[in-house]
Design a protein around this motif. Structure first.
Motif, short mmCIF file in Angstrom:
data_model
loop_
_atom_site.label_atom_id
_atom_site.label_comp_id
_atom_site.label_asym_id
_atom_site.label_seq_id
_atom_site.Cartn_x
_atom_site.Cartn_y
_atom_site.Cartn_z
N PRO A 36 0.82 -1.22 0.00
CA PRO A 36 0.00 0.00 0.00
C PRO A 36 0.85 1.26 0.00
N GLN A 37 0.46 2.22 -0.81
CA GLN A 37 1.19 3.48 -0.91
C GLN A 37 0.27 4.63 -0.52
N VAL A 38 0.79 5.61 0.21
CA VAL A 38 -0.01 6.74 0.66
C VAL A 38 -0.61 7.49 -0.52
N GLU A 39 0.17 7.65 -1.59
CA GLU A 39 -0.32 8.41 -2.75
C GLU A 39 -1.48 7.73 -3.45
N ASN A 40 -1.71 6.44 -3.15
CA ASN A 40 -2.83 5.72 -3.77
C ASN A 40 -4.11 5.77 -2.94
N ILE A 41 -4.04 6.38 -1.77
CA ILE A 41 -5.22 6.48 -0.91
C ILE A 41 -6.16 7.55 -1.45
N LYS A 42 -7.38 7.15 -1.70
CA LYS A 42 -8.36 8.14 -2.17
C LYS A 42 -9.04 8.80 -0.98
N VAL A 43 -9.10 10.12 -1.02
CA VAL A 43 -9.83 10.90 -0.02
C VAL A 43 -11.06 11.49 -0.69
N SER A 44 -12.19 11.31 -0.06
CA SER A 44 -13.44 11.92 -0.55
C SER A 44 -13.66 13.24 0.18
N ILE A 45 -13.86 14.29 -0.58
CA ILE A 45 -14.14 15.62 -0.01
C ILE A 45 -15.59 15.95 -0.31
N ILE A 46 -16.37 16.19 0.72
CA ILE A 46 -17.79 16.51 0.55
C ILE A 46 -18.00 17.99 0.87
N ILE A 47 -18.53 18.71 -0.09
CA ILE A 47 -18.87 20.13 0.08
C ILE A 47 -20.38 20.26 -0.02
N THR A 48 -21.01 20.68 1.06
CA THR A 48 -22.45 20.94 0.99
C THR A 48 -22.65 22.39 0.57
N HIS A 49 -23.69 22.61 -0.24
CA HIS A 49 -23.89 23.94 -0.81
C HIS A 49 -25.36 24.34 -0.73
N PHE A 50 -25.60 25.52 -0.19
CA PHE A 50 -26.96 26.08 -0.20
C PHE A 50 -26.84 27.59 -0.38
N ASN A 51 -27.10 28.03 -1.59
CA ASN A 51 -27.11 29.46 -1.94
C ASN A 51 -25.77 30.15 -1.65
N TYR A 52 -24.66 29.41 -1.80
CA TYR A 52 -23.33 29.97 -1.56
C TYR A 52 -22.48 29.97 -2.84
N SER A 53 -23.11 30.09 -3.97
CA SER A 53 -22.36 30.02 -5.23
C SER A 53 -21.39 31.19 -5.39
N ASP A 54 -21.59 32.26 -4.62
CA ASP A 54 -20.66 33.39 -4.69
C ASP A 54 -19.31 33.08 -4.04
N PHE A 55 -19.26 32.00 -3.25
CA PHE A 55 -18.05 31.67 -2.50
C PHE A 55 -17.36 30.38 -2.97
N ILE A 56 -18.13 29.46 -3.53
CA ILE A 56 -17.66 28.09 -3.68
C ILE A 56 -16.50 27.91 -4.64
N VAL A 57 -16.33 28.81 -5.60
CA VAL A 57 -15.25 28.66 -6.57
C VAL A 57 -13.89 28.67 -5.87
N HIS A 58 -13.75 29.46 -4.81
CA HIS A 58 -12.47 29.53 -4.10
C HIS A 58 -12.23 28.24 -3.30
N ALA A 59 -13.29 27.69 -2.72
CA ALA A 59 -13.17 26.42 -2.01
C ALA A 59 -12.72 25.31 -2.97
N LEU A 60 -13.34 25.26 -4.13
CA LEU A 60 -13.00 24.24 -5.12
C LEU A 60 -11.58 24.42 -5.65
N THR A 61 -11.18 25.65 -5.84
CA THR A 61 -9.81 25.92 -6.31
C THR A 61 -8.79 25.43 -5.29
N SER A 62 -9.10 25.58 -4.00
CA SER A 62 -8.18 25.10 -2.97
C SER A 62 -8.12 23.57 -2.94
N VAL A 63 -9.19 22.93 -3.35
CA VAL A 63 -9.18 21.46 -3.45
C VAL A 63 -8.29 21.02 -4.62
#
Length: 383
Positions: A36-63
């Motif tokens: 097993p290699q650390v780089e092969n570990i998949k991490v799931s990132i869950i972003i919940t969104h409710f009327n925050y489309s003015d902010f979410i692009v920066h969150a996604l860019t950081s991902v």
């Protein structure tokens, strides 16, 4: 001169193959690295969104900027208004990263429901939550994985220090949890810094440790199995914005918390924050808005009930389960648990039986004490 012999590759599975080579004196089997290699570990990132489309692009860019590349991001839109639903879909399309997927829910059921709807679609062994208006440092995933995979102790949830920034403005502070200041006052900072250097985490809080030990949503990475135990059909109506409280209390009671004293995520302050005050002037101030109602104790009680209803307590060592529940809840609450849930009664009986068995040695068995494995030796590193 011996003729050269070409041997076929034997396909064992999609990811491994053995190559046979004729040596001077023996047949050599060469095996690719399948550990097993650390780089092969998949991490799931869950972003919940409710009327925050003015902010979410920066969150996604950081991902997208993460130095650990094996991740998937599931954006769960909790039935925003049509304008915001369209805008978030356009943002995701414009980023053109097939690791980001959008789930649009047919009705608004709150943040906690949205988190677990995202979990149902995710496939990662580890799961991180990111608020739409927050940011990750580029090393968030890699350092949080290192924290989880340390060689000393493992836990249900890992948390990091986080900073605060004003959305559209400047950085405000690098300390939200305040772990370092408390460590300095207690004279424990060198110990925690050494632990971080040697093992990738600063301290471990056992499940029976009480109090609020974490930052908020975007500072957390969970083991998937812990979150699975917390899944249910419906959630508290008042948990519209308290997914982190439910998930972190539940996971902590199941398996404790690893804390990493490094600022790896950022909480954004703006006028639309539901809970956080936009005023920031002291680490001793009330950080919540005056209108915010703290339901954390009720939510912790609800998380415990979920653990019992899903028989999650049967996965715990009885003595540890009892220590955790007696630390977090009053005697009256425990009585109600025992009345309502057979699983807790069974664990209580098992814990009592185990303690009695350990206290009363079997006279028919002669033991060499030097060969008996000690019981109850568990790593507990708390502040």
């Amino acid at each position: 001169m011996r003729p050269e012999i070409t041997l076929p590759v034997l396909q064992l599975c999609d990811q491994t193959a053995h190559f046979l080579c004729k040596g001077e004196n023996a047949l050599t089997i060469l095996t690719p690295n399948i550990m097993p290699q650390v780089e092969n570990i998949k991490v799931s990132i869950i972003i919940t969104h409710f009327n925050y489309s003015d902010f979410i692009v920066h969150a996604l860019t950081s991902v997208i900027a993460q130095d650990h590349a094996h991740w998937e991001c599931i954006v769960v839109d909790d039935f925003s208004t049509e304008l915001h639903r369209q805008k978030v879909a356009e943002i995701i399309k414009s980023l053109a990263d097939d690791r980001i997927n959008l789930l649009q829910l047919p009705k608004n059921e709150g943040q906690t429901h949205a988190v677990f709807a995202g979990l149902a679609l995710s496939t990662g062994e580890f799961v991180s939550l990111l608020d739409s208006d927050d940011l990750y440092e580029s090393t968030f995933l890699s350092k949080m994985l290192k924290c989880h995979l340390n060689p000393r102790v493992y836990a249900a949830v890992a948390a990091c220090e986080m900073g605060l920034f004003r959305v559209g403005g400047s950085m405000l502070t690098r300390s939200y949890v305040g772990f370092k200041d408390r460590a300095i006052q207690a004279g424990d900072l060198p110990k925690f810094e050494a632990c971080l250097l040697d093992f990738g985490f600063s301290t471990y809080y056992a499940p029976e440790t009480v109090g609020w030990l974490w930052g908020t949503t975007s500072s957390l990475m969970f083991r998937r199995d812990a979150l699975q135990i917390l899944r249910r059909e419906t959630y508290m109506p008042d948990m519209k914005i308290c997914a982190d409280t439910y998930c972190v209390y539940g996971a902590h009671m199941l398996g404790g918390t690893l804390f990493l004293d490094e600022t790896l995520s950022w909480r954004g302050l703006h006028e639309d924050n539901a809970a956080e005050s936009t005023l920031l002037f002291s680490s001793r101030q009330n950080r919540h808005r005056a209108s915010f109602v703290d339901l954390s104790e009720a939510i912790k009680l609800f998380a415990a009930r979920t653990i019992l209803e899903n028989n999650g307590i049967t996965n715990l060592k009885p003595a540890h389960a009892i220590a955790t529940f007696t630390a977090h809840f009053t005697s009256d609450q425990l009585k109600n648990f025992i009345t309502e849930h057979k699983s807790l009664s069974e664990v209580l009986a098992k814990a009592f039986t185990d303690q009695t068995a350990q206290a009363l040695p079997n006279p028919d068995v002669k033991q060499n004490k030097s060969l008996v494995r000690p019981t109850g030796v568990e790593p507990v590193f708390t502040t």
